[in-house]
Design an enzyme around this catalytic site. Structure first.
Site, PDB file in Angstrom:
ATOM      1  N   LYS A 151       0.796  -1.306   0.049  1.00 28.27           N
ATOM      2  CA  LYS A 151      -0.136  -0.042  -0.074  1.00 28.27           C
ATOM      3  C   LYS A 151       0.885   1.372   0.047  1.00 28.27           C
ATOM      4  O   LYS A 151       1.575   1.799   1.031  1.00 28.27           O
ATOM      5  CB  LYS A 151      -0.759  -0.047   1.289  1.00 28.27           C
ATOM      6  N   SER A 207       2.007   6.879  12.176  1.00 24.87           N
ATOM      7  CA  SER A 207       1.261   7.521  13.245  1.00 24.87           C
ATOM      8  C   SER A 207       0.665   6.514  14.201  1.00 24.87           C
ATOM      9  O   SER A 207       0.164   5.537  13.855  1.00 24.87           O
ATOM     10  CB  SER A 207       0.301   8.628  12.974  1.00 24.87           C
ATOM     11  N   GLY A 210      -3.300   6.392  13.044  1.00 20.37           N
ATOM     12  CA  GLY A 210      -3.323   5.679  11.919  1.00 20.37           C
ATOM     13  C   GLY A 210      -3.010   4.134  12.165  1.00 20.37           C
ATOM     14  O   GLY A 210      -3.808   3.243  11.726  1.00 20.37           O
ATOM     15  N   GLY A 211      -2.033   3.927  13.002  1.00 22.33           N
ATOM     16  CA  GLY A 211      -1.584   2.503  12.936  1.00 22.33           C
ATOM     17  C   GLY A 211      -2.495   1.710  13.965  1.00 22.33           C
ATOM     18  O   GLY A 211      -2.866   0.570  13.754  1.00 22.33           O
ATOM     19  N   GLU A 230       4.703  -0.401  13.490  1.00 18.77           N
ATOM     20  CA  GLU A 230       5.506   0.761  14.394  1.00 18.77           C
ATOM     21  C   GLU A 230       4.824   2.151  14.401  1.00 18.77           C
ATOM     22  O   GLU A 230       4.792   2.741  13.208  1.00 18.77           O
ATOM     23  CB  GLU A 230       6.914   0.879  13.778  1.00 18.77           C
ATOM     24  N   CYS A 267      11.761   8.284  13.350  1.00 21.27           N
ATOM     25  CA  CYS A 267      11.088   7.630  14.470  1.00 21.27           C
ATOM     26  C   CYS A 267      11.820   7.442  15.657  1.00 21.27           C
ATOM     27  O   CYS A 267      11.347   7.301  16.781  1.00 21.27           O
ATOM     28  CB  CYS A 267      10.629   6.326  14.109  1.00 21.27           C
ATOM     29  N   GLU A 354       5.121  11.904  22.239  1.00 20.93           N
ATOM     30  CA  GLU A 354       5.991  12.325  20.850  1.00 20.93           C
ATOM     31  C   GLU A 354       5.468  13.406  20.227  1.00 20.93           C
ATOM     32  O   GLU A 354       4.342  13.699  19.981  1.00 20.93           O
ATOM     33  CB  GLU A 354       6.171  10.999  19.783  1.00 20.93           C
TER      34      GLU A 354
END
Length: 484
Positions: A151, A207, A210-211, A230, A267, A354
């Site tokens: 994707k 993010s 989203g994750g 991640e 990250c 973060e």
């Protein structure tokens, strides 16, 4: 801008991935190594077109950043070819029948890992090569023998399409199944693929919101699948009084360089700097940031999120500005903030989470006990760093368990923004760093995410897979009857 993949094409890609799963899994390690090497060679040959395209879409500098990242990408493809040649990744284990086994007569039982099936990879925005189309997730899944549906990230669609075309063509020329690898576009299309029963596992770098949304979808399926996400990390750095006395200015310069690298869009960016009270490094930190050039963010969405999060952080009571940004979207200079340990404990989620971009927060601690209290409230992440001296060993020993609890990689007198690709690397950690803290997305162990073990009990030798046959035709490292 590449358009979303239409429904008919998406169905063809998913069906093709399912059809390719068996021949991909049955291919020998040498065959799959050849596929990976062919992809690496093709990408290296296309560097002249890919690097400028990546620069145009991401604003990242062509050299050394993007050129170096492409080299990293092809290096890790070749490294996974070495993993295949080594063979230990299969975990081949043979227990011969034993009538005198202490648990009672033992049958002949043999265990080996095999490909999990088609993998859906969600590409990242901040590494358009190394964590994108041909990045570590794709490399490790292909090495495992899994078809990949990639994707593409909307932040670099043309690069994704071009890279995908090169990867696909190289694989086919190397003899891989034609449908082993394909790229799809569109947010809804990615979700559709994630819900499709033919997808056996998925990976994601991006993010937390989203994750987490994708992780929940993967787990809500009628047949849930592994989702290797991640997501986010604050990557704390602890500095001792002895380190400041010995090399305070160097620590200040190193920290400034690390949290501003790539406009803070790594990250592993160190987002929290724990310094002793009365550390005396403020001037050195300001000097290290003085004159820093404004750096553009990857895209408008990330820039907007950074502005919002930084504004919220600056508004927290007790947070002071040490060095302030003088620019605005789309390019930013670094912002360094500071607060006390007491205020950090009272500041809530805003100071603990973060802030993706070129900003970082200093937190002062009065003593070891307060430092331990501070470490107890921060979110787990990918890394935790100590800058200390040999004389700090006894003082630091009680601190190490707190750092090990919250991070997958601990660093001594180094900076977390360097993540080498190697056999021992660990790039993962407790949630929200990852959704699967027992795994890594960087290094050779990343292949383990896309393998599942099968035990074969009582089978005649002729029906066993090659890694388990008595003659060991692939000459794999094996454990036999408990002995390596």
């Amino acid at each position: 801008m590449s358009q979303a993949t239409d429904a008919a094409t998406l169905e063809k890609i998913l069906a093709g991935a399912a059809d390719a799963a068996r021949p991909a899994a049955e291919a020998t390690p040498a065959e799959r190594a050849g596929w990976l090497t062919a992809v690496a060679d093709a990408l290296d040959a296309a560097a002249g077109e890919l690097v400028p395209l990546a620069h145009a879409e991401t604003h990242l500098p062509e050299s050394p950043r993007l050129a170096g990242e492409l080299k990293r990408t092809t290096f890790q493809l070749r490294l996974f070819a070495d993993v295949l040649a080594d063979g230990e990744y299969l975990g081949a284990t043979v227990d011969h029948a034993d009538p005198d086994w202490p648990m009672g007569p033992r049958p002949d039982i043999r265990r080996v890992k095999t490909a999990i099936g088609p993998v859906l990879v969600f590409a990242a925005s901040n590494f358009p090569f190394a964590f994108s189309v041909a990045g570590g997730d794709t490399a490790s899944a292909l090495a495992a023998g899994c078809p990949v549906v990639l994707k593409a990230h909307p932040g670099h669609p043309e690069l994704s399409a071009q890279t995908g075309s090169i990867v696909r063509e190289a694989l086919i020329k190397a003899g891989a199944p034609a449908a082993l690898f394909n790229v799809i576009f569109g947010q809804d299309e990615g979700v559709t693929a994630l819900k499709d029963p033919r997808i056996a596992a998925a990976s994601f770098t991006g993010s937390i919101p989203g994750g987490r949304a994708l992780f929940d979808i993967a787990n809500a399926r009628p047949r849930p699948i592994p989702f290797y996400g991640e997501l986010g990390s604050v990557n704390p750095v602890v500095v001792t009084e002895a380190a400041i006395a010995a090399r305070g200015e160097a620590v200040a310069k190193g920290y400034a360089g690390s949290f501003t690298l790539g406009a803070g869009q790594f990250c592993t960016k160190p987002g929290l700097l724990f310094l002793p009270e009365d550390h005396g490094l403020t001037d050195a930190l300001r000097a290290a940031l003085d004159g820093a050039a404004a750096q553009p963010m990857l895209n408008d969405r990330i820039a907007s999120g950074y502005v919002s999060q930084l504004s919220a952080l600056r508004d927290v009571p007790g947070v002071e500005v040490v060095s302030s940004s003088s620019s605005s979207a789309p390019a930013f200079t670094p912002t360094l903030l500071a607060t006390t340990g007491k205020q950090f404990l009272e500041g809530g989620a805003t100071v603990h989470e973060e802030c993706f971009g070129p900003a970082s927060l200093i937190v002062t601690y009065t003593d070891q006990a307060e430092l331990l209290r501070l470490l107890a409230v921060i979110e787990p992440g990918l890394t935790a760093t100590i800058h200390g001296e040999e004389s700090d060993v006894d003082w630091l020993r009680p601190v190490l368990p707190s750092l090990a609890r919250i991070a997958g990689r601990l660093l001594w007198n180094d900076w977390p923004t360097g993540v080498t690709v190697s056999w021992a690397q660990q790039h993962g950690g407790p949630y929200p760093a990852t959704t699967a803290p027992t795994t890594t997305s960087v290094g050779t162990a990343a292949i383990e995410r896309f393998l599942r073990p099968i035990a074969w009990q009582g089978f005649p030798d002729a029906l066993l897979p090659e890694p388990l046959q008595e003659a060991n035709p692939w000459q794999l490292p094996r454990r036999t009857d408990g002995t390596r």
